[in-house]
Scaffold this active site. Structure first.
Site, mmCIF file in Angstrom:
data_model
loop_
_atom_site.group_PDB
_atom_site.id
_atom_site.type_symbol
_atom_site.label_atom_id
_atom_site.label_comp_id
_atom_site.label_asym_id
_atom_site.label_seq_id
_atom_site.Cartn_x
_atom_site.Cartn_y
_atom_site.Cartn_z
ATOM 1 N N ARG A 100 0.876 -1.188 0.000
ATOM 2 C CA ARG A 100 0.000 0.000 0.000
ATOM 3 C C ARG A 100 0.903 1.225 0.000
ATOM 4 O O ARG A 100 1.681 1.428 0.932
ATOM 5 C CB ARG A 100 -0.918 0.002 1.222
ATOM 6 C CG ARG A 100 -1.631 1.331 1.419
ATOM 7 C CD ARG A 100 -2.723 1.289 2.450
ATOM 8 N NE ARG A 100 -3.879 0.524 1.994
ATOM 9 C CZ ARG A 100 -5.107 0.639 2.494
ATOM 10 N NH1 ARG A 100 -5.350 1.498 3.466
ATOM 11 N NH2 ARG A 100 -6.095 -0.094 2.024
ATOM 12 N N HIS A 127 -7.419 0.570 -6.257
ATOM 13 C CA HIS A 127 -7.628 -0.253 -5.063
ATOM 14 C C HIS A 127 -8.320 -1.555 -5.491
ATOM 15 O O HIS A 127 -9.466 -1.817 -5.132
ATOM 16 C CB HIS A 127 -8.479 0.529 -4.063
ATOM 17 C CG HIS A 127 -8.470 -0.025 -2.671
ATOM 18 N ND1 HIS A 127 -7.677 -1.100 -2.293
ATOM 19 C CD2 HIS A 127 -9.162 0.343 -1.562
ATOM 20 C CE1 HIS A 127 -7.897 -1.361 -1.012
ATOM 21 N NE2 HIS A 127 -8.784 -0.505 -0.547
ATOM 22 N N GLN A 130 -10.222 -4.051 -2.978
ATOM 23 C CA GLN A 130 -11.504 -3.566 -2.466
ATOM 24 C C GLN A 130 -12.640 -3.995 -3.394
ATOM 25 O O GLN A 130 -13.695 -4.468 -2.950
ATOM 26 C CB GLN A 130 -11.467 -2.029 -2.375
ATOM 27 C CG GLN A 130 -12.783 -1.403 -1.961
ATOM 28 C CD GLN A 130 -13.158 -1.762 -0.539
ATOM 29 O OE1 GLN A 130 -12.367 -1.601 0.369
ATOM 30 N NE2 GLN A 130 -14.371 -2.262 -0.331
ATOM 31 N N ASP A 221 -17.364 6.982 -1.235
ATOM 32 C CA ASP A 221 -16.078 6.914 -0.536
ATOM 33 C C ASP A 221 -15.794 8.320 -0.027
ATOM 34 O O ASP A 221 -16.458 9.288 -0.432
ATOM 35 C CB ASP A 221 -14.996 6.437 -1.533
ATOM 36 C CG ASP A 221 -13.602 6.285 -0.901
ATOM 37 O OD1 ASP A 221 -13.509 6.225 0.346
ATOM 38 O OD2 ASP A 221 -12.613 6.233 -1.659
ATOM 39 N N CYS A 261 -16.518 1.686 0.932
ATOM 40 C CA CYS A 261 -15.309 0.894 1.216
ATOM 41 C C CYS A 261 -14.855 1.049 2.667
ATOM 42 O O CYS A 261 -14.143 0.188 3.172
ATOM 43 C CB CYS A 261 -14.196 1.285 0.250
ATOM 44 S SG CYS A 261 -13.791 3.036 0.299
ATOM 45 N N ARG A 289 -13.845 -8.571 2.358
ATOM 46 C CA ARG A 289 -12.439 -8.309 2.024
ATOM 47 C C ARG A 289 -11.606 -9.549 2.331
ATOM 48 O O ARG A 289 -10.721 -9.935 1.584
ATOM 49 C CB ARG A 289 -11.902 -7.119 2.841
ATOM 50 C CG ARG A 289 -12.557 -5.770 2.565
ATOM 51 C CD ARG A 289 -12.271 -5.264 1.173
ATOM 52 N NE ARG A 289 -10.850 -5.231 0.875
ATOM 53 C CZ ARG A 289 -10.002 -4.251 1.218
ATOM 54 N NH1 ARG A 289 -10.462 -3.199 1.854
ATOM 55 N NH2 ARG A 289 -8.723 -4.283 0.888
HETATM 56 N N1 CP Z 1 -11.330 -0.063 2.659
HETATM 57 C C1 CP Z 1 -10.046 -0.135 3.038
HETATM 58 O O1 CP Z 1 -9.114 -0.381 2.249
HETATM 59 O O2 CP Z 1 -9.859 0.065 4.374
HETATM 60 P P1 CP Z 1 -8.473 0.225 5.131
HETATM 61 O O3 CP Z 1 -7.872 1.551 4.693
HETATM 62 O O4 CP Z 1 -8.835 0.208 6.582
HETATM 63 O O5 CP Z 1 -7.564 -0.915 4.742
HETATM 64 N N1 NVA Z 2 -10.060 6.632 -1.308
HETATM 65 C C1 NVA Z 2 -9.686 6.252 0.024
HETATM 66 C C2 NVA Z 2 -9.894 4.791 0.224
HETATM 67 C C3 NVA Z 2 -9.524 4.278 1.587
HETATM 68 C C4 NVA Z 2 -9.740 2.808 1.727
HETATM 69 C C5 NVA Z 2 -8.235 6.617 0.278
HETATM 70 O O1 NVA Z 2 -7.398 6.407 -0.615
HETATM 71 O O2 NVA Z 2 -7.938 7.144 1.356
#
Ligand code: CP
Ligand code: NVA
Length: 305
Positions: A100, A127, A130, A221, A261, A289
């Site tokens: 990530r 992502h 997700q 989101d 999400c 997930r």
């Molecule tokens: N939805 C999601 O990716 O959550 P986190 O940021 O908690 O991993």
């Molecule tokens: N769009 C959000 C998703 C988090 C799971 C971010 O990137 O922060």
């Protein structure tokens, strides 16, 4: 899919996506694949995470494998050791890695140099993991994905991008409703159009009400993603008409479900009553997930036929 990366949903064929979702459903209902004993998954996360971090870890433990949480601040990569070197070294220890980070390019570079499956656990651009869970949740609710209509409201961000690709592959019509200056990346929209099955519609609009009309899935989101905290206040008024609230939900299909999400900002992109309503599937979606990523791990580690 043994040995494969998942950097973007565009890496998957329609058939591979279907197989992954079916395997996720089988795993959720008790199927046990071959064991991942002695296999180790690394987690290299430069951004905060609750769901992705824990669901990947639990999935790997359930498969019989181990997990190492690689805190980049405690590693030489945090002091400037090149990604290319880190990737080759970690590839010699680990069996798979989930990353990530901010730049999608970094995950791609890692995959180029590491000789193990590399999984995108979120970048600024996408992502994919997700959306595997999102599609699984939709399939559980409606039995079939093809022909459904999903409306995404808010920022044209990483989640919107992966939804575009995932829906295109799955034959789900997708409408993206954003303020004009927050539309998704045009290259991703083109990629989605290219992937889309014939008859699958991809619509971009700035009219939230029109976008939700008759849709079976409403998705939102946060308006400011991780790394965009400085612009969070200025975004509030711009995004106001894209809030998923009762008035908007009433325009959707009577069967409509609500997905997010998470984490959610109640009172911003979604109201408390909608998030906690009977239509909301967000907790099932979050649980999925784990099942979806277990299917992904079992596939790339070659544990399932
Ligand atoms: N939805 C999601 O990716 O959550 P986190 O940021 O908690 O991993
Ligand atoms: N769009 C959000 C998703 C988090 C799971 C971010 O990137 O922060």
């Amino acid at each position: 899919m043994k040995g494969r990366n998942l950097l973007s949903l565009a890496d998957l064929t329609v058939n591979e996506l279907e197989t992954l979702l079916d395997l996720a459903q089988k795993l959720k209902t008790g199927y046990t694949p071959r064991s991942a004993a002695n296999q180790v998954l690394g987690l290299l996360f430069y951004k905060a995470s609750t769901r992705t971090r824990v669901s990947f870890s639990v999935a790997m433990y359930h498969l019989g494998g181990q997990v190492i949480d690689l805190n980049p601040q405690a590693m030489q990569v945090g002091r400037g050791e090149p990604i290319q070197d880190t990737a080759r070294v970690l590839g010699g220890y680990l069996d798979a890695i989930a990353i990530r980070t901010f730049a999608q390019k970094e995950i791609e570079q890692f995959a180029e140099y590491a000789d193990i499956p590399v999984i995108n656990a979120l970048s600024d651009l996408s992502h994919p993991c997700q959306i595997l869970a999102d599609l699984l949740t939709m399939q559980e609710t409606f039995q079939t994905l093809e022909g459904l209509t999903l409306t995404y409201l808010g920022d044209g961000n990483n989640v919107a991008h992966s939804l575009l690709l995932g829906c295109a592959l799955a034959g789900v019509n997708i409408r993206i409703a954003t303020p004009p200056t927050y539309q998704p990346d045009s290259a991703i929209v083109e990629q989605a159009k290219h992937l889309a099955q014939s008859g699958t519609e991809i619509t971009l609009t700035d009219d939230a009400k029109e976008a939700v009309e008759g849709a079976e899935v409403l998705y939102t989101d946060v308006w400011a993603s991780m790394g965009q905290e400085d612009s969070a206040a200025e975004r509030l008024p711009v995004f106001q008409s894209f809030q998923v609230n009762e008035d908007l939900v009433n325009l959707a299909s009577p069967e409509a479900i609500i997905l997010h999400c998470l984490p959610a900002h109640r009172g911003e992109e979604i109201t408390e009553d909608v998030l906690e309503s009977a239509r909301s599937r967000v907790w099932q979606q979050a649980e999925n997930r784990m099942h979806a990523q277990k299917a992904l791990l079992a596939s790339v580690l070659g544990l399932s036929d």
